[in-house]
Design an enzyme around this catalytic site. Structure first.
Site, PDB file in Angstrom:
ATOM      1  N   CYS A 152      17.841 -44.717  22.864  1.00 37.40           N
ATOM      2  CA  CYS A 152      18.610 -44.486  21.628  1.00 37.40           C
ATOM      3  C   CYS A 152      18.115 -45.339  20.476  1.00 37.40           C
ATOM      4  CB  CYS A 152      20.090 -44.735  21.885  1.00 37.40           C
ATOM      5  SG  CYS A 152      20.386 -46.372  22.554  1.00 37.40           S
TER       6      CYS A 152
ATOM      7  N   GLU B 224      29.155 -44.893  21.090  1.00 37.37           N
ATOM      8  CA  GLU B 224      27.770 -45.383  20.984  1.00 37.37           C
ATOM      9  C   GLU B 224      26.895 -44.141  20.890  1.00 37.37           C
ATOM     10  OE1 GLU B 224      26.649 -48.522  20.862  1.00 37.37           O
ATOM     11  OE2 GLU B 224      28.544 -49.564  21.204  1.00 37.37           O
TER      12      GLU B 224
HETATM   13  P1  NAD Z   1      25.517 -36.073  25.658  1.00 37.37           P
HETATM   14  O1  NAD Z   1      26.401 -36.285  24.487  1.00 37.37           O
HETATM   15  O2  NAD Z   1      24.986 -34.719  25.895  1.00 37.37           O
HETATM   16  O3  NAD Z   1      26.267 -36.494  27.007  1.00 37.37           O
HETATM   17  C1  NAD Z   1      26.877 -37.759  27.188  1.00 37.37           C
HETATM   18  C2  NAD Z   1      28.023 -37.631  28.178  1.00 37.37           C
HETATM   19  O4  NAD Z   1      29.006 -36.757  27.621  1.00 37.37           O
HETATM   20  C3  NAD Z   1      27.643 -37.059  29.543  1.00 37.37           C
HETATM   21  O5  NAD Z   1      28.301 -37.797  30.552  1.00 37.37           O
HETATM   22  C4  NAD Z   1      28.171 -35.637  29.484  1.00 37.37           C
HETATM   23  O6  NAD Z   1      28.560 -35.139  30.748  1.00 37.37           O
HETATM   24  C5  NAD Z   1      29.357 -35.754  28.579  1.00 37.37           C
HETATM   25  N1  NAD Z   1      29.671 -34.508  27.854  1.00 37.37           N
HETATM   26  C6  NAD Z   1      28.838 -33.463  27.603  1.00 37.37           C
HETATM   27  N2  NAD Z   1      29.485 -32.500  26.919  1.00 37.37           N
HETATM   28  C7  NAD Z   1      30.749 -32.934  26.748  1.00 37.37           C
HETATM   29  C8  NAD Z   1      31.908 -32.388  26.124  1.00 37.37           C
HETATM   30  N3  NAD Z   1      31.892 -31.187  25.538  1.00 37.37           N
HETATM   31  N4  NAD Z   1      33.033 -33.120  26.115  1.00 37.37           N
HETATM   32  C9  NAD Z   1      33.061 -34.336  26.696  1.00 37.37           C
HETATM   33  N5  NAD Z   1      31.996 -34.902  27.316  1.00 37.37           N
HETATM   34  C10 NAD Z   1      30.857 -34.211  27.341  1.00 37.37           C
HETATM   35  O7  NAD Z   1      24.358 -37.154  25.498  1.00 37.37           O
HETATM   36  P2  NAD Z   1      23.082 -37.368  26.416  1.00 37.37           P
HETATM   37  O8  NAD Z   1      22.162 -36.208  26.218  1.00 37.37           O
HETATM   38  O9  NAD Z   1      23.489 -37.728  27.794  1.00 37.37           O
HETATM   39  O10 NAD Z   1      22.447 -38.680  25.751  1.00 37.37           O
HETATM   40  C11 NAD Z   1      21.547 -38.636  24.707  1.00 37.37           C
HETATM   41  C12 NAD Z   1      22.188 -39.069  23.408  1.00 37.37           C
HETATM   42  O11 NAD Z   1      22.873 -40.279  23.583  1.00 37.37           O
HETATM   43  C13 NAD Z   1      21.178 -39.345  22.326  1.00 37.37           C
HETATM   44  O12 NAD Z   1      21.667 -38.844  21.109  1.00 37.37           O
HETATM   45  C14 NAD Z   1      21.117 -40.864  22.273  1.00 37.37           C
HETATM   46  O13 NAD Z   1      20.710 -41.398  21.042  1.00 37.37           O
HETATM   47  C15 NAD Z   1      22.505 -41.226  22.587  1.00 37.37           C
HETATM   48  N6  NAD Z   1      22.551 -42.564  23.153  1.00 37.37           N
HETATM   49  C16 NAD Z   1      23.145 -43.554  22.456  1.00 37.37           C
HETATM   50  C17 NAD Z   1      23.164 -44.826  22.974  1.00 37.37           C
HETATM   51  C18 NAD Z   1      23.810 -45.964  22.251  1.00 37.37           C
HETATM   52  O14 NAD Z   1      23.974 -47.001  22.872  1.00 37.37           O
HETATM   53  N7  NAD Z   1      24.175 -45.843  21.002  1.00 37.37           N
HETATM   54  C19 NAD Z   1      22.579 -45.077  24.201  1.00 37.37           C
HETATM   55  C20 NAD Z   1      21.983 -44.027  24.879  1.00 37.37           C
HETATM   56  C21 NAD Z   1      21.984 -42.767  24.350  1.00 37.37           C
END
Ligand code: NAD
Length: 462
Positions: free
Chosen positions: A245, A211
């Site tokens: 998002c 997502e």
């Molecule tokens: P992110 O990708 O930075 O982090 C998400 C999760 O991934 C966190 O739990 C983090 O600890 C983990 N993570 C970070 N680096 C990682 C790595 N190298 N390997 C594995 N896991 C890792 O995202 P964010 O900043 O928390 O969220 C914002 C983004 O999420 C925006 O782009 C937003 O559009 C998207 N989003 C999408 C939805 C949806 O339903 N489609 C909902 C909410 C947010």
């Protein structure tokens, strides 16, 4: 750390195989325990969300707590029907057999959550996973640490070890978890990290749902109802301070109404958040200094280029960014190259709808697509021409509130779906089961093959 995470994964798989969530009754009870834990933790949760990013109480309650409790209720109400094997037709040449689709849990699933709706986006997939009979390891986001702590203690109180567990931590914890073999991975977050998760899953051929985010366009046709459009766009852009998002990322407006709409948007911002939105209690903060600085950069650029129509201020001490309308932005400008994820709204004009479509095509497959018009037919035609994860006509963001609608992206905005029945299906393997009768056993398919058998097959199967 690595040792304890390993132990969790094994225990989760063993518990799932032991059949603890095999029966509908056990799944319903697990969801009731979760619901009770949410009710008990309500005050703590509201407090944690405020401490993490000053999320207004109304938004915390409606978009996090009420959302989750509603999803639990919907799931419990329908679970029996969802779990029932689905009979499908069996063609004549396979008779007298019968055929059905059974829903089988994947096993032990890993759920990685983001920070922006730190409670809702962590728990909603857990509900679907439990409904489908899986055990779960949940990793909440480290960027909302107070909420993560409440989730951790809530889960520990509601579930026995091996049913649902949490692993609190940052990138290293996520990476360690991804090295292990899971039966399904559900990730919500950025497209960049989504690609890393996809790669890690490929190593074990693990099915995934991603997502992700992106730029969700909002198109306003010349015949749109101005006041309601402004109200719904401003709300969708400012709820959670734009850190949603499916927030409308930018506006594409028919040039005939651009000036009037910009004025209506600015008036609506003042009506909703007062003359000093940076001090409003109804407006959240930006989650981190890094994200704040990124948004501050967009405001600086907007000021330098003379694009600020209203708003434009920010406060590093509280990490707040004023709802801001940027006018006459070019599709080439930096703010049009990445997801904004904050309360800044670029407005671009068009003379012909084809121009709007060309701008959207620069970032294809948005997670959400919005179209405002009084003409429903024109709206439907537009949605047919522009692919997107989901869409709404004459509203923003609210589509997520209907659990009967699938939620998910396509292309760079994600892979796979959830919410309601769609979530149950995502967390289930669909097993095709063919059940043959022992009463008849026509010799037609068996060797040695004769010319007559072949000619019968030609007649039956073509
Ligand atoms: P992110 O990708 O930075 O982090 C998400 C999760 O991934 C966190 O739990 C983090 O600890 C983990 N993570 C970070 N680096 C990682 C790595 N190298 N390997 C594995 N896991 C890792 O995202 P964010 O900043 O928390 O969220 C914002 C983004 O999420 C925006 O782009 C937003 O559009 C998207 N989003 C999408 C939805 C949806 O339903 N489609 C909902 C909410 C947010």
């Amino acid at each position: 750390m690595a040792h304890s995470l390993n132990a969790s994964a094994e225990r989760l798989r063993a518990r799932q195989h032991s059949g603890i969530l095999c029966e509908q009754g056990a799944r319903t009870k697990a969801l009731t325990r979760l619901d009770e834990a949410v009710q008990r933790a309500e005050t703590e949760l509201l407090d944690a969300l405020r401490r993490d990013f000053r999320k207004p109480r109304f938004e915390s309650y409606s978009t996090e707590i009420a959302f989750i409790r509603n999803e639990i209720r919907q799931t419990q109400r329908n679970l029996k029907r969802w779990m029932r094997p689905r009979r499908v037709a069996t063609p004549l040449f396979l008779q007298p057999a019968s055929s059905r689709v059974e829903y089988e849990p994947w096993g032990a699933v890993l759920i990685i959550a983001p920070w922006n709706y730190p409670f809702q986006l962590a728990l909603a997939p857990v509900i679907s996973a439990l409904a489908a009979g899986n055990t779960v390891l949940l990793k909440p986001s480290e960027l909302a640490p107070h909420t993560a702590t409440v989730i951790e203690s809530m889960v520990a109180a509601a579930f026995p070890d091996g049913e649902v567990e949490t692993a609190v931590g940052g990138t290293e914890v996520a990476q360690e978890l991804l090295r292990q073999q899971w039966d399904h991975i559900f990730f919500t977050g950025s497209t960049r990290v989504g690609k890393l998760v996809y790669k890690a899953a490929a190593e074990h051929l693990t099915p995934v749902v991603l997502e992700l985010g992106g730029k969700s366009p909002c198109v306003v046709a010349a015949d749109a109802e101005l006041k309601t459009t402004a109200r719904r766009v401003v709300w969708g852009k400012c709820v959670n301070a734009g850190q949603t998002c499916i927030a409308p990322d930018y506006l594409l407006v028919d040039n005939q109404i651009k000036d009037a709409l910009c004025a209506a948007l600015a008036a609506e911002i003042t009506r909703a958040y007062g003359p000093a939105p940076l001090e409003s209690d109804d407006f959240a903060s930006i989650i981190s200094d890094d994200h704040f600085r990124r948004l501050e950069g967009f405001l600086r650029e907007g000021t330098r280029e003379g694009h600020i129509f209203s708003g434009g201020r920010c406060d590093p001490a509280t990490r707040r960014v004023e709802p801001t309308i940027l006018r006459d932005i070019s599709p080439q400008s930096p703010i049009m190259q990445e997801e904004i994820f904050g309360p800044i709204l670029p407005v671009l004009g068009f003379d012909h709808i084809g121009e709007a479509e060309a701008i959207i095509a620069r970032n294809p497959n948005p997670l959400a697509l919005y179209y405002f018009s009084r003409d429903r037919k024109a709206a439907s035609r537009f949605l047919k021409r522009v692919p997107s994860g989901g869409a709404a006509i004459n509203d923003t963001v609210m589509q997520v509130g209907n659990a009967a609608l699938p939620f998910g992206g396509r292309g760079s905005s994600g892979v796979g779906l959830y919410h309601g029945r769609w979530g149950f299906e995502t967390f289930s393997h669909k097993k095709g089961v063919f059940s043959q009768s022992l009463l008849l056993d026509p010799p037609l398919r068996y060797a040695p093959y004769s010319a007559r058998q072949l000619s019968i097959i030609r007649k039956v199967l073509g």
